[in-house]
Every structure is written in C-alpha cells, then in structure tokens.
Write a protein that holds these residues in place. Structure first.
Motif, PDB file in Angstrom:
ATOM      1  N   PRO A 451       5.827 -16.211   6.053  1.00  0.00           N
ATOM      2  CA  PRO A 451       6.194 -17.316   6.949  1.00  0.00           C
ATOM      3  C   PRO A 451       7.394 -18.106   6.424  1.00  0.00           C
ATOM      4  N   ASP A 452       7.709 -17.907   5.157  1.00  0.00           N
ATOM      5  CA  ASP A 452       8.855 -18.581   4.551  1.00  0.00           C
ATOM      6  C   ASP A 452      10.077 -17.649   4.598  1.00  0.00           C
ATOM      7  N   PRO A 453      11.272 -18.211   4.536  1.00  0.00           N
ATOM      8  CA  PRO A 453      12.475 -17.383   4.658  1.00  0.00           C
ATOM      9  C   PRO A 453      12.646 -16.435   3.470  1.00  0.00           C
ATOM     10  N   TYR A 454      13.195 -15.263   3.760  1.00  0.00           N
ATOM     11  CA  TYR A 454      13.469 -14.292   2.697  1.00  0.00           C
ATOM     12  C   TYR A 454      14.698 -13.473   3.069  1.00  0.00           C
ATOM     13  N   TYR A 455      15.369 -12.954   2.025  1.00  0.00           N
ATOM     14  CA  TYR A 455      16.547 -12.114   2.220  1.00  0.00           C
ATOM     15  C   TYR A 455      16.130 -10.733   2.720  1.00  0.00           C
ATOM     16  N   LEU A 456      16.908 -10.211   3.639  1.00  0.00           N
ATOM     17  CA  LEU A 456      16.706  -8.855   4.136  1.00  0.00           C
ATOM     18  C   LEU A 456      17.541  -7.857   3.342  1.00  0.00           C
ATOM     19  N   ARG A 457      17.202  -6.585   3.488  1.00  0.00           N
ATOM     20  CA  ARG A 457      18.073  -5.559   2.918  1.00  0.00           C
ATOM     21  C   ARG A 457      19.484  -5.742   3.474  1.00  0.00           C
ATOM     22  N   LEU A 458      19.579  -5.845   4.791  1.00  0.00           N
ATOM     23  CA  LEU A 458      20.835  -6.128   5.465  1.00  0.00           C
ATOM     24  C   LEU A 458      20.532  -6.464   6.921  1.00  0.00           C
ATOM     25  N   THR A 459      21.493  -7.045   7.584  1.00  0.00           N
ATOM     26  CA  THR A 459      21.414  -7.180   9.035  1.00  0.00           C
ATOM     27  C   THR A 459      22.557  -6.383   9.635  1.00  0.00           C
ATOM     28  N   LYS A 460      22.280  -5.748  10.750  1.00  0.00           N
ATOM     29  CA  LYS A 460      23.306  -4.965  11.408  1.00  0.00           C
ATOM     30  C   LYS A 460      24.306  -5.847  12.164  1.00  0.00           C
ATOM     31  N   ASP A 461      23.886  -7.057  12.511  1.00  0.00           N
ATOM     32  CA  ASP A 461      24.670  -7.883  13.413  1.00  0.00           C
ATOM     33  C   ASP A 461      24.867  -9.312  12.934  1.00  0.00           C
ATOM     34  N   GLY A 462      24.429  -9.623  11.702  1.00  0.00           N
ATOM     35  CA  GLY A 462      24.545 -10.986  11.215  1.00  0.00           C
ATOM     36  C   GLY A 462      23.581 -11.951  11.861  1.00  0.00           C
ATOM     37  N   ARG A 463      22.524 -11.424  12.514  1.00  0.00           N
ATOM     38  CA  ARG A 463      21.508 -12.259  13.191  1.00  0.00           C
ATOM     39  C   ARG A 463      20.144 -11.933  12.588  1.00  0.00           C
ATOM     40  N   ALA A 485      12.723  -4.811   6.462  1.00  0.00           N
ATOM     41  CA  ALA A 485      13.287  -4.041   5.351  1.00  0.00           C
ATOM     42  C   ALA A 485      13.898  -5.002   4.342  1.00  0.00           C
ATOM     43  N   VAL A 486      13.393  -4.946   3.116  1.00  0.00           N
ATOM     44  CA  VAL A 486      13.924  -5.754   2.025  1.00  0.00           C
ATOM     45  C   VAL A 486      14.385  -4.819   0.916  1.00  0.00           C
ATOM     46  N   ASP A 487      15.077  -5.390  -0.051  1.00  0.00           N
ATOM     47  CA  ASP A 487      15.761  -4.596  -1.074  1.00  0.00           C
ATOM     48  C   ASP A 487      15.892  -5.457  -2.328  1.00  0.00           C
ATOM     49  N   PRO A 488      15.560  -4.941  -3.527  1.00  0.00           N
ATOM     50  CA  PRO A 488      15.746  -5.748  -4.743  1.00  0.00           C
ATOM     51  C   PRO A 488      17.191  -6.136  -5.021  1.00  0.00           C
ATOM     52  N   SER A 489      18.134  -5.528  -4.316  1.00  0.00           N
ATOM     53  CA  SER A 489      19.550  -5.797  -4.585  1.00  0.00           C
ATOM     54  C   SER A 489      19.951  -7.244  -4.336  1.00  0.00           C
ATOM     55  N   PHE A 490      19.146  -8.004  -3.606  1.00  0.00           N
ATOM     56  CA  PHE A 490      19.489  -9.420  -3.377  1.00  0.00           C
ATOM     57  C   PHE A 490      19.613 -10.182  -4.688  1.00  0.00           C
ATOM     58  N   GLY A 518       7.204  -2.945  -4.876  1.00  0.00           N
ATOM     59  CA  GLY A 518       6.832  -2.773  -6.271  1.00  0.00           C
ATOM     60  C   GLY A 518       5.651  -1.829  -6.451  1.00  0.00           C
ATOM     61  N   VAL A 519       5.776  -0.913  -7.409  1.00  0.00           N
ATOM     62  CA  VAL A 519       4.700   0.020  -7.753  1.00  0.00           C
ATOM     63  C   VAL A 519       4.741   0.234  -9.266  1.00  0.00           C
ATOM     64  N   ASP A 520       3.711  -0.226  -9.962  1.00  0.00           N
ATOM     65  CA  ASP A 520       3.546   0.087 -11.383  1.00  0.00           C
ATOM     66  C   ASP A 520       4.827  -0.126 -12.187  1.00  0.00           C
ATOM     67  N   ARG A 521       5.337  -1.341 -12.190  1.00  0.00           N
ATOM     68  CA  ARG A 521       6.454  -1.789 -13.035  1.00  0.00           C
ATOM     69  C   ARG A 521       7.839  -1.450 -12.485  1.00  0.00           C
ATOM     70  N   PHE A 522       7.905  -0.677 -11.393  1.00  0.00           N
ATOM     71  CA  PHE A 522       9.200  -0.315 -10.830  1.00  0.00           C
ATOM     72  C   PHE A 522       9.220  -0.606  -9.336  1.00  0.00           C
ATOM     73  N   TRP A 523      10.366  -0.368  -8.712  1.00  0.00           N
ATOM     74  CA  TRP A 523      10.549  -0.713  -7.305  1.00  0.00           C
ATOM     75  C   TRP A 523      11.271   0.401  -6.559  1.00  0.00           C
ATOM     76  N   HIS A 524      10.894   0.537  -5.274  1.00  0.00           N
ATOM     77  CA  HIS A 524      11.671   1.350  -4.357  1.00  0.00           C
ATOM     78  C   HIS A 524      12.933   0.606  -3.954  1.00  0.00           C
ATOM     79  N   ARG A 525      13.886   1.325  -3.369  1.00  0.00           N
ATOM     80  CA  ARG A 525      15.137   0.679  -2.949  1.00  0.00           C
ATOM     81  C   ARG A 525      14.923  -0.217  -1.732  1.00  0.00           C
ATOM     82  N   TYR A 526      14.180   0.257  -0.754  1.00  0.00           N
ATOM     83  CA  TYR A 526      13.950  -0.518   0.462  1.00  0.00           C
ATOM     84  C   TYR A 526      12.846   0.147   1.265  1.00  0.00           C
ATOM     85  N   ASN A 527      12.289  -0.560   2.223  1.00  0.00           N
ATOM     86  CA  ASN A 527      11.231  -0.021   3.068  1.00  0.00           C
ATOM     87  C   ASN A 527      11.758   1.180   3.846  1.00  0.00           C
ATOM     88  N   GLY A 528      11.005   2.261   3.809  1.00  0.00           N
ATOM     89  CA  GLY A 528      11.389   3.452   4.548  1.00  0.00           C
ATOM     90  C   GLY A 528      12.414   4.326   3.863  1.00  0.00           C
TER      91      GLY A 528
END
Length: 638
Positions: A451-463, A485-490, A518-528
């Motif tokens: 419910p709180d704001p969070y960074y996305l992996r990216l937006t296609k349209d800036g919206r 879709a989120v990404d640790p790159s933020f 996050g899975v067992d001390r490491f992370w995927h790049r992004y959802n999907g």
C-alpha cells in the motif's frame, strides 16, 4: 616413473563433424599468461580445455581438447595450482590421469602436462576440435608430419606431443581430429601436449614445437611469476578470502585483451543458445565482448585494489569506441572496438562519466569526449527514457538507469567546474530536473505489492500508477502489469548518491524486493525473468519452451554496499561471504545460481568477480568506494 612416449597410430581420423557449437559456459578455470607476448587464453570445462582464444579475446579458436580412455571421456575434478593455473584429475575403471595446464608466456601456446597411471594397459585417444576465427565450419585439416594441424583463411592451430603424431588426412568443414595414443598408463605414463597458434599452419606448428622443446616446468614457473609480480603491486583487503580475492583480481586482469588495452570482456564463455543457435548468435562470440556497463564495474573494482593503470586504460577504451558520429557508446563491441549489438543503453552513456570522476580525469581531451556523450544523452526524445535498461530487453523509465544518468551528469559537471568550464551549469540543471521528477516516472502508489509507494523495474510510459502491460520477454507466456515488476537495480539510486539509504520509498522497496525476488540470500533480476534454464535444466533459447532466470550473486554485493551505508557492517560481511560461497572448484564466480550453486550461465562472469572485489574494499573503507561524493552531497546529504 618412466617417461611417457606418445605416438598417434595409423588409425588417426580427421573428419568433418556436425555444425560447430561451443561447450557449456560454466567454466571450471580460465587462464592466460600475464605477459603480453602470449596472445592466447584457455578455458576449462569438466572434461578438459574448451574454448581457447586466439589472437584476441573476442575470437574463440577451439571448442574442445580431451583424452578418451578405453572409449570414454571422463569428467574431472578441478583444483587451482600456482597462479591462475589448474590441475584436473580424471578417474575411470582402473586408471587415473592428472592433467596440469599453463600457457607459454612468450608465445600463443597452451600446454598440458599429462600423467597417467593404470592398473593394466589402457587404450587412449586424444580428441581435438579446432574452431578457428569464431567459426569452426570452415576449417581444413592439413597433413604435417608428427602433428595435428588445421587452418582457415585467417589462422591456424597445431597440436604436438613429445613424440611425433601421425598426421591426419585433409578434410574441410567442422574438423574434429582424433587419434590413438601409445601411452597406456603402465609402461608410458607422462607426456606434454602443446597446442600452438599462428596466422598460418607453418607458423602454428613452429610455435607449438618451440614451446614443447622449452618444456612445461619452465613455462609454468614464468607463468606463475608473471602473476606473482602483478599481485605484488596491489593492495589486499582484510575483509576478503585471500585465495578468492587474488583469483578474482587475476580473472579481472585476464579478461583484458593484450592487443587492445582497456578492452575487458564480460566472460570467456557462451551460455545456452549463444553457443549453439545461429538464429540467436549468427556469429558466435557473445559475452566475449566489451560492454561499457561491465567495463565500469571491472574498472571501479581494479581502481579500488590499486590498479589505477587498468582503470585508466578502461576509460580510454570507452572514449575511443565512443567516437560514433552522434557521440554515443555502442551497446557492446569486440575488443578491437567494432560494434556488435547496437541498441542504446543510457546507463552505459553515463559509465565513462562515473569512471572519469573516480579517476579525477579533468583534462580537456577527456571532458570534451564526455561532453559529446552527455549531449547525446540529454538530446534524446523523452530523456531519461532508455531504449534498453541494464538487462537489455526492455525500454522505458528505469530507476537504475536514471540513477546512472543523473550521477553521470553531476560527475561530468564537477569535472568541468574544476577548470571553470561554463558548460557545467547546463548538465547540473538537467540532472536536478531529472532528480526532481524521478518518483513521478518510476514510483507506483497503486501497485499490488504494497500500500506504500515503491520503485518499479521500469515504466513503459512514465506513468507508474497506470496498469500498462508489457511482456518481459525471454519466453514469458503473457504480458504483465508494469506495477507488478520490481528489480533490485533501484539500489543504484543509493549507491550513486541520488537517494539516501533511509529514504522511505527506498526502504519500502527493499522490503518489496525481498518478498518478491529474494530466495536464500540472493535475488532474481525481476518478476517473470526468463533468462535462465528450463525447469529440467535445459538451455535458454528463444521460442523453445519456458525458461526461468536464476539468482544473481551480484545483487548480494549491491545489497552489501547499501547495508554499509545503513551502518550494518556485519550484514555487508555476510553478503561478501555469500558471493564467495558460489565459487566453483576453480574459484570461478558465476552469473547465476540455483540452490546456491552456479548454473550453466556465464562463469566466470567478470562483473561478479568485480562486485566481490569492490564490496571487500568497501567493507574495509566503511562505505561504498565507488560512490561519487559529489552526487551524494548534492542529493543524499553526503
């Protein structure tokens, strides 16, 4: 022990094989002499040497060299010996072979010292698959007394041993050279094999023979001494495992081409379809290329370790390849600077600005070249929109990319300001504008994960509050809502000083990323993420079934840098140990892991080794060593 005499018997067979492909990318070892007089690099798979590169690091020249005992090739156990040298132990029914590898520091020759013991005489063959000049389908085997020789239009290879090898019949195509050896493990137990290279068959053969005459022990001593001298000129952090740290520094140094200073490749292997599918890789060689992004990672690590000269060469290479008509840096290049893939990635445009600031390079030639890159960056429609973000498969507004762009422009402005150049004000104004608008492009308040704001992996349209859908690619079956879709790159926002570690949106996104990726001390790049293996372990390819991205050890390093800024040194130390835990038996660090172990992804990945080195130095310093203070003081309160 008797001397092993090796003769290739009359049953020598050299035939065209199936279309050329490359071995799996999870290398157990990677080596080259430190000396520039030896333009040859070798990789080790589980059955022996795989790709050997000659005459440069963008040009694989072989696919495979292995021993076949009683009709079978065994998988070996790899262990480091000396400095960036390795021994492999192979076992079979009643026999054991120990093979140690080095290169001739004076010539393009790879040598293998073979010791074979058997309870009874065994039949042994050598199988050699040259793939000259990045394409094994146009090689020709030629008859040369006492050797296995092949060539194409540009280069040649020659395999020789202590005693003459009966020459094969000439053929053309994907040449695979196979022959019986007289060594049996009882009467004859030792041999040195030498694979030499040259522009012609005659030169390759002469090179291999000279290396063989001088002997394996002499080459091994000079090889080790070259790396000892290099390490002796560097500092060593207290935080790192010494063996893995020194291996990492040697791997990073070994990924630099010897004829093209500053050209550090991403990895000496070709994962999955990049090694066998001509539709994906019409010309094999992907990953044995120079990306500005990876080059920045490597150079910043080497600078931290005390190798400033390497970092300077890396920046010079970036600025040399930057001289495109419009001033931008190509997505990647071969080591000679020729562009390979041609998409535009805006974080890569920022890479030389960030590196130049770390180096304090404020000379006119450097800053003028950086201004040309900056002009390209800020002139793009919808800037800071990027044609591709750092995972190279999506366009959009990426917080990680925008972090690099903002930080790069501020660093450039600082370099200009030092000489009173009035152009500094323009780039600061652009950076400040993008910094103010950052959340509006990349932070959602209507997403499904919090419910709180969070960074996305990216937006296609800036919206970021819009339910815009896109397909993540890499065999994902459906489109997804960009808010899902989120990404640790933020965290690049924090590492580069655009946002403080305690920013509430940053903290909330850390929690979201941990829960989602996050899975067992490491992370995927992004959802999907689909860039990885199939569920059954099969290779990634496009259009051949669902694939699943693995976990990336580099994210442990990036999280460790964030935790240092948050004051949690213990957590950062654990992240360093987590990266170390992914090393294989040859101390090679992988691109991806699954269940804590490296997959068949690119191994060694220079970026992973660089992240290990940089985090170690950051822990010792108590802060991320590559964080530009000029950016942090402007936006994050220093």
């Amino acid at each position: 022990m008797t001397s092993l005499v090796v003769v290739l018997l009359a049953s020598v067979l050299t035939v065209p094989g199936p279309p050329a492909t490359y071995a799996p990318a999870d290398k157990q070892g990677f080596g080259t002499a430190r000396q520039a007089t030896s333009p040859v690099w070798f990789t080790l798979g589980r059955t022996g040497p795989t790709e050997v590169f000659y005459p440069d690091l963008s040009t694989p020249a072989t696919r495979d060299l292995r021993l076949v005992v009683d009709g079978r090739a065994a998988e070996g156990r790899t262990e480091p010996v000396g400095r960036l040298r390795y021994r492999q132990e192979f076992r079979g029914d009643g026999w054991q072979a120990d093979v140690t590898y080095t290169t001739d520091p004076s010539r393009p020759t790879v040598l293998a010292d073979v010791r074979l013991r058997a309870e009874r005489p065994v039949d042994v063959q050598v199988v050699f698959d040259p793939n000259l000049s990045r394409d094994g389908d146009d090689d020709t085997a030629v008859e040369r007394p006492g050797a296995l020789v092949a060539h194409d239009a540009r280069s040649a290879s020659a395999l020789v041993a202590d005693e003459p090898i009966t020459s094969p019949t000439s053929t053309t195509g994907n040449v695979v050279q196979t022959g019986d050896l007289r060594v049996d493990g009882v009467r004859d137990r030792r041999v040195t094999l030498a694979v030499g290279f040259g522009p012609t068959a005659g030169e390759a053969l002469a090179t291999a023979k000279k290396s063989l005459v001088e002997g394996f022990p002499r080459h091994a001593r000079r090889y080790d001494q070259g790396w000892e001298d290099y390490l002796g000129g560097l500092r060593r952090p207290q935080s790192a495992d010494r063996d893995l740290y020194e291996t990492s520094m040697m791997v990073l140094a070994a990924t630099e081409d010897k004829a093209h200073p500053g050209a550090f490749i991403a990895s000496p292997g070709f994962p999955w379809a990049f090694g066998f599918d001509r539709a994906i890789a019409p010309e094999f060689g992907s990953y044995a290329l120079v990306w500005p992004r990876d080059l920045y990672q490597v150079a910043s690590a080497m600078l931290a370790a005390g190798d400033r000269a390497a970092a300077d060469r890396a920046l010079d290479f970036m600025l040399d390849v930057q001289r495109q008509p419009d001033g931008h840096l190509p997505q990647n290049t071969r080591v000679d600077g020729e562009p390979h893939w041609t998409n535009v990635q805006q974080d890569e445009q920022a890479a030389p600005m960030l590196l130049a600031w770390l180096l304090g390079r404020a000379d006119r030639s450097t800053v003028d070249a950086l201004v040309a890159v900056a002009e390209f960056m800020v002139a793009q429609p919808d800037a800071p929109f990027t044609q591709q973000e750092r995972w190279e498969n999506q366009s959009g507004y990426s917080p990680g990319t925008i972090a690099a762009e903002i930080a790069g422009l501020v660093c450039l402005a600082d370099l200009l300001h030092r000489s009173g150049d009035p152009r500094a004000a323009k780039y600061l104004a652009v950076a400040d504008d993008w910094e103010r608008r950052l959340e509006g492009w990349t932070v959602t308040r209507t997403g499904p994960f919090s419910p709180d704001p969070y960074y996305l992996r990216l937006t296609k349209d800036g919206r970021p509050d819009a339910a815009t859908a896109y397909n993540p690619g890499d065999n994902h079956p459906t489109a997804i809502d960009q808010r899902a879709a989120v990404d640790p790159s933020f965290l690049e926002l924090v590492r580069l000083g655009v946002r403080p570690h305690g920013d509430p949106v940053v903290r909330n996104t850390v929690e979201v990323v941990d829960e989602q990726l996050g899975v067992d001390r490491f992370w995927h790049r992004y959802n999907g993420d689909g860039y990885g293996e199939r569920a059954d372990g099969g290779p990634w390819n496009i259009g051949h079934g669902r694939t699943y991205g693995g976990l990336w050890p580099i994210f442990a390093g990036e999280r460790g840098e964030y935790e240092l800024l948050a004051g949690d040194v213990g957590a950062a130390r654990r992240r360093l140990a987590d990266i170390a835990s992914t090393a294989n038996a040859g101390r090679m660090l992988p691109e991806q892991v699954r269940d804590g172990r490296g997959t068949t992804s690119a191994t060694p990945l220079a970026w992973t080794h660089a992240q290990y080195v940089r985090l170690a130095w950051s822990i010792d310093a108590g802060r991320p060593v590559a964080r530009p203070a000029v950016v942090a003081c402007r936006y994050a309160g220093c």
